[in-house]
Enzyme design. Structure first.
Site, PDB file in Angstrom:
ATOM      1  N   HIS A  19       0.832  -0.620   0.058  1.00 17.08           N
ATOM      2  CA  HIS A  19      -0.129   0.015   0.259  1.00 17.08           C
ATOM      3  C   HIS A  19       0.471   1.346  -0.007  1.00 17.08           C
ATOM      4  CE1 HIS A  19      -3.738  -2.355   0.740  1.00 17.08           C
ATOM      5  NE2 HIS A  19      -3.455  -3.175   0.731  1.00 17.08           N
ATOM      6  N   HIS A  51      -1.844   2.824  -4.955  1.00 15.22           N
ATOM      7  CA  HIS A  51      -2.094   1.443  -5.481  1.00 15.22           C
ATOM      8  C   HIS A  51      -3.425   1.001  -5.499  1.00 15.22           C
ATOM      9  CE1 HIS A  51      -2.040   2.588  -1.114  1.00 15.22           C
ATOM     10  NE2 HIS A  51      -3.248   1.597  -1.124  1.00 15.22           N
ATOM     11  N   ASP A 102      -6.470  -1.026  -3.647  1.00 11.72           N
ATOM     12  CA  ASP A 102      -6.363  -2.617  -2.727  1.00 11.72           C
ATOM     13  C   ASP A 102      -7.373  -2.870  -3.078  1.00 11.72           C
ATOM     14  OD1 ASP A 102      -5.732  -0.394  -0.792  1.00 11.72           O
ATOM     15  OD2 ASP A 102      -7.879   0.212  -0.083  1.00 11.72           O
ATOM     16  N   HIS A 129      -8.092  -6.208   0.999  1.00 14.28           N
ATOM     17  CA  HIS A 129      -7.654  -5.675   2.574  1.00 14.28           C
ATOM     18  C   HIS A 129      -8.850  -5.470   3.745  1.00 14.28           C
ATOM     19  CE1 HIS A 129      -5.536  -2.164   3.130  1.00 14.28           C
ATOM     20  NE2 HIS A 129      -5.751  -1.757   2.658  1.00 14.28           N
ATOM     21  N   HIS A 181     -14.119   2.306   3.067  1.00 19.46           N
ATOM     22  CA  HIS A 181     -13.701   1.364   2.302  1.00 19.46           C
ATOM     23  C   HIS A 181     -15.075   0.017   2.166  1.00 19.46           C
ATOM     24  CE1 HIS A 181      -8.743   2.438   2.835  1.00 19.46           C
ATOM     25  NE2 HIS A 181      -8.805   2.167   1.878  1.00 19.46           N
ATOM     26  N   GLU A 217      -5.833   3.928  -4.567  1.00 16.37           N
ATOM     27  CA  GLU A 217      -5.504   5.284  -3.381  1.00 16.37           C
ATOM     28  C   GLU A 217      -3.906   5.431  -3.880  1.00 16.37           C
ATOM     29  OE1 GLU A 217      -7.521   3.546   0.141  1.00 16.37           O
ATOM     30  OE2 GLU A 217      -5.929   2.639  -0.224  1.00 16.37           O
TER      31      GLU A 217
END
Ligand code: ZN
Length: 209
Positions: free
Chosen positions: A46, A50, A52, A56, A158, A170
């Protein structure tokens, strides 16, 4: 024309407090008579720009090696949201999302240097994330290290995106990128069953007709 939204990875890359920083080791060096230059890296998956994986935030979620490529490549809309802390339900409901499957949000986060961690990062309220998910988004991209507050324990935004099968990208950098529609290519490394992976993320301008 292309815009590279990826932050440069280096040992100076800021990571979440306590997370594994980026380190680079030179294993072979031409200057020392070795056959080539060859290095290895250690980093959080992360760190920097990157994607997710659903894994995650859920043990039952897909690893990054299995996320659908058609969510990561295709038409995307870049919008600037000028808030200082939370992206609220009212803020996202004011956006024109007609036909938008991939939304990239430009905030003051793009002005944070690569080597600075912004503890006051801009985040989504859970209501805003859930509403965006309900619009049929496949991908949300942000220029901050998280879609939740840096101190969040429940990672509610999230989870709201996860419930609606919205993939999260992100730590983009959108400095100098005009709002509008583009083709996006956001390709995370194919790491088996990983909860995320670093990605090179590029926008291509659409052909003018
Ligand atoms: Zn992440």
């Amino acid at each position: 024309m292309f815009y590279d939204l990826s932050r440069t990875l280096s040992p100076r890359t800021a990571v979440f407090p306590g997370d594994t920083p980026v380190s680079v080791t030179q294993n072979l060096l031409l200057q020392q008579g070795d056959a080539c230059n060859l290095s290895s890296i250690t980093m959080s998956v992360h760190a920097g720009t990157h994607v997710d994986a659903p894994r995650h935030n859920s043990d039952a979620g897909l690893g990054i090696d299995r996320v659908p490529l058609d969510a990561l490549i295709g038409l995307a809309r870049v919008v600037t949201i000028a808030v200082q802390d939370a992206i609220t339900l009212a803020a996202v409901q004011s956006l024109d999302l007609t036909g938008v499957a991939r939304l990239i949000v430009h905030t003051r986060g793009s002005d944070v240097p690569n080597d600075v961690f912004d503890h006051d990062l801009i985040y989504f309220t859970p209501e805003a994330a859930a509403w965006l998910g309900g619009q049929g988004l496949r991908l949300i991209g942000v220029d901050t290290p998280s879609v939740d507050p840096a101190s969040s324990a429940d990672l509610a935004a999230h989870l709201a995106f996860l419930r609606h099968d919205v993939l999260i990208v992100e730590n983009l950098c959108l400095r100098g990128v005009p709002d509008g529609d583009y083709e996006i290519m956001a390709l995370p490394l194919r790491i088996a069953e990983s909860d995320g992976a670093p990605a090179r993320v590029v926008l291509r301008t659409l052909a003018q007709d």
